[in-house]
Design an enzyme around this catalytic site. Structure first.
Site: not given
Length: 421
Positions: A301, A338, A333, A162, A397, A312
């Site tokens: 994010h 996403h 998002k 991502c 990830f 975050e």
């Protein structure tokens, strides 16, 4: 070190297939999420998706060439073409060996893999498409962009889940700073709304099970339950300041800083204390030659999973201290879902428009505050206040963290930048 500026942008998204339409819909708070129309979701945990609509590849490229591309490549070529046109680059008068491509995809074509695996099982190995490999591999987005527009400079494909789009843009910045290119087409693309894609992320319990489009992708909300799979592409044109000025380009913003770190912690979860993401933000701030308290806005994010939003938030506090409570934070998002490898590129475009227009969009759907998440997550849009510096965050990830620092273009002086890392 060379200054790097942004001179063009292009986008394919669930809420618009060009930058103007996309940005108007962002301002309207449009949520591009609905029932998954790609396949029958009976038996799947996640029923919703953020899909690209009204996309005709022939509007952006030769139809015959488009038939030899998978959906993620078509998106990339379309967004890149828009960005080139927006930049005003006259490719006939440019040294194409000095124009490169850095366009990544986190996954490549799951559609091709699923389709040809069915052929293998039903008809045998001789019936598998001989073009399966070049159709499915993720680097073909960058390759097809280069082939379509004749770009012969450095051509790379970053794959960091991502964080792919963000790292693709950040690494493209480095190529220009270090004189490997004068111009880079940079961004990310993804089209992974397929049975195995939804099943895989669903098995991780990463996807929202909500069937209400307005309460499915709700980053930072106490009732969040995962992300909604999206698709699309974003591309920006990066140029050395000298090249852009020499050709009389319209400069949209300056890419003033880039930070890339690794948590080295867990294959899916960000580090719980946010240290890696905090360090990425601070590296971008340092390279821009500004103070942490100069940053006005962070496009987070912000996936809408419990761990991401909590960790975050901790990262922002660790990086900015008390100033964290004076920052505007939001998540695009909340409107487009996403976009995986395309997310960072699309969110970079949002940051460019924010510093250009002094506008920060609301986090759509945010209703229920979480006691552990106590920053300003932008319940209503901010207008009328200068947005000088914006950060776009991506956390992938594997612990991959990336931060881009976008600065309002102020002319000759610019920002003091550091050395190649």
């Amino acid at each position: 070190m060379k200054r790097v500026v942004i001179t063009g942008m292009g986008i394919i998204s669930p809420i618009g297939n060009d930058v103007d339409t996309f940005c108007e819909n962002v301002k309207e708070g449009m949520v591009g999420i609905g029932p998954n129309a790609a396949f029958d979701t009976e038996g799947y945990r996640a029923k919703l998706a953020a899909q690209v609509n009204d996309f005709n590849p022939g509007d952006f490229m030769d139809p015959k060439a488009a038939r030899r591309m998978e959906r993620f490549c078509q998106f990339a070529v379309a967004a890149a073409g828009q960005a080139i046109a927006d930049s005003g680059l006259d490719l006939k008068n440019e040294d194409l060996t000095r124009i490169g491509v850095s366009v990544g995809s986190g996954i490549g074509s799951l559609q091709a893999i699923e389709r040809e695996y069915r052929h293998l099982l039903e008809k045998g190995p001789k019936r598998v498409n001989p073009l399966l490999v070049p159709l499915m591999i993720s680097n073909m987005a960058a390759g097809n962009v280069a082939i379509t527009y004749g770009l012969k400079g450095k051509c790379t494909n970053i794959v960091t889940a991502c964080a792919t789009g963000t790292h693709s843009i950040g690494d493209a910045m480095r190529y220009i700073q270090c004189s490997e290119a004068d111009v880079m087409v940079a961004g990310g693309t993804e089209a992974a709304i397929t049975p195995i894609g939804i099943a895989g992320f669903g098995a991780l319990t990463a996807l929202s099970a909500s069937e209400d489009p307005l309460r499915a992708s709700i980053p930072f909300d106490k009732e969040r339950g995962g992300f909604v799979m999206g698709e699309g592409a974003g591309a920006v044109i990066l140029e050395s300041y000298e090249h852009a000025k020499a050709r009389g380009a319209r400069i949209l913003a300056e890419l003033a800083g880039y930070g890339a770190t690794c948590d080295a912690y867990h294959i899916t979860s960000p580090a719980e204390d946010g240290e890696g993401a905090a360090r990425a933000m601070l590296l971008a701030v340092k390279e821009a030659g500004i103070r942490p308290e100069d940053v006005d806005y962070i496009n987070a994010h912000g996936t809408g999973t419990h761990h991401n939003d909590l960790f975050e938030t901790r990262a922002i506090k660790k990086a900015f201290g008390e100033h964290a409570y004076h920052l505007k934070v939001n998540s695009t998002k909340s409107m487009v879902g996403h976009l995986l490898g395309a997310a960072g590129a699309v969110e970079c475009i949002v940051c460019v428009k924010s510093v250009m227009e002094d506008y920060i969009h609301a986090t759509a759907g945010y209703r229920v505050p979480d006691e552990e998440l106590d920053l300003d997550y932008t319940v209503t849009p901010q207008t009328g206040k200068p947005v000088r510096y914006a950060i776009s965050n991506s956390l992938g990830f594997g612990g991959h963290n990336g931060s881009l620092l976008i600065a309002k273009y102020t002319g000759e002086g610019g920002n003091q930048v550091g050395e190649c890392n």
